[in-house]
Design a protein around this motif. Structure first.
Motif, mmCIF file in Angstrom:
data_model
loop_
_atom_site.group_PDB
_atom_site.id
_atom_site.type_symbol
_atom_site.label_atom_id
_atom_site.label_comp_id
_atom_site.label_asym_id
_atom_site.label_seq_id
_atom_site.Cartn_x
_atom_site.Cartn_y
_atom_site.Cartn_z
ATOM 1 N N LYS A 237 0.841 -1.201 0.000
ATOM 2 C CA LYS A 237 0.000 0.000 0.000
ATOM 3 C C LYS A 237 0.875 1.249 0.000
ATOM 4 O O LYS A 237 0.671 2.176 -0.787
ATOM 5 C CB LYS A 237 -0.929 -0.025 1.219
ATOM 6 N N ARG A 238 1.881 1.250 0.855
ATOM 7 C CA ARG A 238 2.801 2.379 0.908
ATOM 8 C C ARG A 238 3.560 2.528 -0.416
ATOM 9 O O ARG A 238 3.662 3.633 -0.965
ATOM 10 C CB ARG A 238 3.792 2.158 2.059
ATOM 11 N N GLN A 239 4.043 1.420 -0.951
ATOM 12 C CA GLN A 239 4.904 1.500 -2.128
ATOM 13 C C GLN A 239 4.146 1.821 -3.413
ATOM 14 O O GLN A 239 4.682 2.478 -4.295
ATOM 15 C CB GLN A 239 5.638 0.158 -2.326
ATOM 16 N N LEU A 240 2.930 1.304 -3.528
ATOM 17 C CA LEU A 240 2.255 1.324 -4.837
ATOM 18 C C LEU A 240 1.086 2.291 -4.927
ATOM 19 O O LEU A 240 0.445 2.386 -5.971
ATOM 20 C CB LEU A 240 1.764 -0.097 -5.186
ATOM 21 N N ASP A 241 0.824 3.023 -3.861
ATOM 22 C CA ASP A 241 -0.387 3.846 -3.839
ATOM 23 C C ASP A 241 -0.444 4.848 -4.992
ATOM 24 O O ASP A 241 -1.522 5.175 -5.493
ATOM 25 C CB ASP A 241 -0.501 4.581 -2.497
ATOM 26 N N ALA A 242 0.708 5.341 -5.438
ATOM 27 C CA ALA A 242 0.728 6.375 -6.491
ATOM 28 C C ALA A 242 0.770 5.804 -7.900
ATOM 29 O O ALA A 242 0.749 6.550 -8.883
ATOM 30 C CB ALA A 242 1.922 7.299 -6.268
#
Lengths: 463, 463
Positions: free
Chosen positions: A38-43
């Motif tokens: 979630k942190r890595q791929l949110d953007a």
């Protein structure tokens, strides 16, 4: 990448979408199961989404991507949860959900387009008394192409093993990203491994041929046990019972069962639970063996009235990643892991791990057939605190002889065997010489000398 | 025993036969596979044969036997080869071959009378796309009641395990020999073990309910290998392949293959052979794995012309005891054994035994599923010399960790686990209090303190 040129070429030929909200939506899967992903791929977001209405249109999109050096990430129904359908380098997402035809049904086999939903395929095959052998718990929403490209097994694996096993995929038709007119190849036998569980990095699946099993009016059964050990031993007994036709055998500890809200009347507090899907002619034996193992059968779907049965989720939707999903709905801080408890002494390993972590990692097991023997996968819930602690939990499992297939990694290798798949790598060199297919998912392509001691980070992703 | 009184009671009620040649014929099975049993049992004969045309007539015969203390040995098609249907104490043989109705066919189950021939049951069930899961190689001649009472598994065990496994017999209806009107009981679940593989010592099976599997147009495949090891490893690979739907996997060494006269064009001299029966959608993978294992596929029934296919025996008739039969037809001095090669290292045990005996005991293996794992039974041919040497061969197998189920013994215990089956013994006390059912076959009944270090000899048999 010249996305504008691609858009100009495809405009009017293939349905395109560039509404930012649609782009975001079609660039996501269930990656949020993992706080790390979630942190890595949110953007992560595509620049453009194409939704071809035919294989010809899909080929046209691939040809244009080739000419314009546009990365291509193919998406089925987006029900995966490793970020496997998320376009790390942006570019084009090809949504194959409109390619959903069931093309041919034969004795023991079905041919379908990749976007066909598993449950829809079964609706078509059931007239002949047949159904797919294997499905994820997202059976009602997942596509066959996505399952083959990103899954490994699930419901049915107690009988048939996994997708990697000979016979569980008959043929894949693949379009390469190797020119203005894509090469098309049919993969059978050993060659299937070039494209199955490759996240679409080695070609685009345009047709699948899958084996079919006989369809029965499967019966759901819940059996509760005073101890986790009792439920695990019962699960092992069922998994070893060659004469009982079963479709799924899951075991969860009492605290996991607490998340099955709609089944609460059948789940006494503090009891571990075995969740079994059995053929109608096997269910009496399944119940008898539960009693002999010290369990209590609290639910049999063949003995419920119609209204109650219609109200309850199917037992397979308490299993595999639907177990995780039900816990997440109650407590969004929960995540999970994927563990292999190897033979021998599966039960001993399960109990040791359960004791080490206590309520930090409640036990959830799925029994399968694995290389001709009883196998046991764990999908423990994890009460998440920090990434460092998550890595520690992974390490403790592995130190105790239980390998982890890490669902908090978006690469093929880190989610799998942590080594280069030489067959897929060699095939990718031919099928995707520019490296445009789902960039960032195959470490061996990006960085052949990668050290698996640390997590991989694709360059486009901010840390 | 008052056979005259029984005859007077049944005369005109139940078809009776006392022609000496018929009595001899109906008192025999394939016991002559064993030179030991041939010597011991050659003189065995009933005093009377009854062939009831209905279950009521069968009950009448049992009632009369009870009143007149006449021993009763029940016979199906007489295709067993342990002397299990031979009336050691004379008396009445009840031939159930006229009780051959298929009573009911459901989804995944069939109900039949005990005399129904396996192939005939399948003729009836095939209309619904179903067939029996398990059968002996005497499929075309054996009765379902005889199979359940005297068999253990066979063709289909590679998928479903054995008859002893939960789910492989759904229900047995049993008539006791406990009064003028026999008690009737339906056995399900654990209770099935009271009458399955009991040689009819604990009651008379009058109805069976068996599970059905999907029927496919099974394909026969022969693959030949330069070495026995190559063929064994291939057999193990197939047996472990959870995704391949197989019906039988047998392996024979080159000298055994030499007895398959009609298949000679497909069997190069000096090559070991794997004999595989596979579903149509699995056969390409079976062939591919053979090539990968260093074998050559010499026959695929789906690639033969119709005339050739019609001329050749089915592959399952090269397997199990039909292997022995084909050797016996060429060399009447041959007999065989039944070996379990336990896990782990099945192949190592097979090769060690093969090396010890060389051409005295050519290798014949049948792969099965056994308690949820790959199992391997041997039915080696034995070039028979003396009973003493045969016993020595048995002992050498056991000294090498390979238990023998001795087919040269007519008792349940000696052909099996060499220990009292407490469940069957306790049940026999109720179902056959006079001990009239198939006397001499259950040592635990005759002589509870028997020492299994020596062969059992029923008192009526001359040495």
């Amino acid at each position: 990448m010249d996305i504008a040129a691609l858009k100009a070429e495809l405009d009017g030929e293939v349905p395109l979408e560039e509404n930012p909200r649609i782009l975001q939506q079609k660039s996501r899967d269930f990656y949020w199961y993992s706080p790390v992903l979630k942190r890595q791929l949110d953007a992560v977001a595509a620049d453009l989404v194409a939704t071809p209405r035919s294989v010809d249109e899909l080929h046209a999109a691939l040809g244009s991507a080739w000419r314009n050096d546009v990365p291509v990430t193919v998406r089925g129904a987006g029900t995966g949860n490793y970020g496997q359908a998320m376009p790390l380098a942006g570019g084009l997402v090809i949504d194959v959900s409109a390619l959903d035809r069931v093309i041919e049904i034969g004795e023991g086999r079905v041919v379908a387009e990749p976007g066909a939903i598993l449950a829809k395929i079964d609706e078509a095959t059931r007239a002949s008394g047949q159904e797919l052998r294997l499905s994820p718990s997202t059976y009602h929403t997942a596509s066959i192409g996505g399952f083959v490209a990103g899954g490994s097994g699930g419901v049915g694996s107690i009988r048939w093993g996994g997708l990697r096993d000979a016979g569980n995929i008959i043929r894949l038709r693949l379009a390469a990203l190797d020119g203005s007119i894509p090469s098309v190849v049919d993969l059978t036998g050993d060659d299937i491994a070039k494209a199955s569980h490759a996240y679409g990095t080695t070609g685009v699946i345009t047709e699948v041929e899958m084996p079919l099993a006989p369809a029965y009016a499967w019966v759901d059964l819940l059996a509760t046990f005073p101890t986790l050990e009792g439920a695990v031993r019962y699960g092992e007994t069922l998994a070893a019972a060659d004469g009982l036709l079963l479709k799924n055998v899951a075991v969860v500890d009492a605290s996991v069962a607490g998340y099955f809200k709609r089944h609460a009347p059948y789940l006494p507090a503090g009891e571990a639970v075995a969740i079994v899907v059995a053929a109608p002619f096997a269910v009496d034996d399944v119940a008898r063996l539960a009693a002999r193992a010290g369990g209590t059968v609290t639910l049999r779907s063949d003995q419920l009235d119609e209204a109650t049965r219609a109200r309850l989720p199917a037992a397979f939707e308490l299993s595999w990643n639907h177990t995780t999903l039900r816990a997440l709905r109650v407590d969004p801080a929960i995540t999970y892991l994927q563990v292999l408890y190897p033979q021998p002494d599966i039960c001993g390993k399960v109990l040791r791990i359960a004791e080490i972590f206590g309520d930090e990692a409640p036990t959830h097991l799925e029994f399968v057939r694995f290389d001709g023997a009883v196998g046991c996968f764990g999908l423990p819930l994890i009460r998440y605190t920090t990434e460092a602690r998550l890595d520690e939990i992974v390490a403790i499992h592995e130190d105790n002889g239980c390998p982890i297939f890490n669902p908090h990694r978006y690469t093929l290798e880190e989610g799998g065997m942590k080594e280069t798949d030489a067959v897929q790598l060699a095939f990718k060199r031919r099928a995707d010489p520019k490296g445009l297919l789902n960039p960032g998912k195959m470490i061996a392509w990006d960085n052949p000398d990668f050290d698996y001691g640390k997590p991989y980070l694709f360059p486009t992703l901010a840390r």
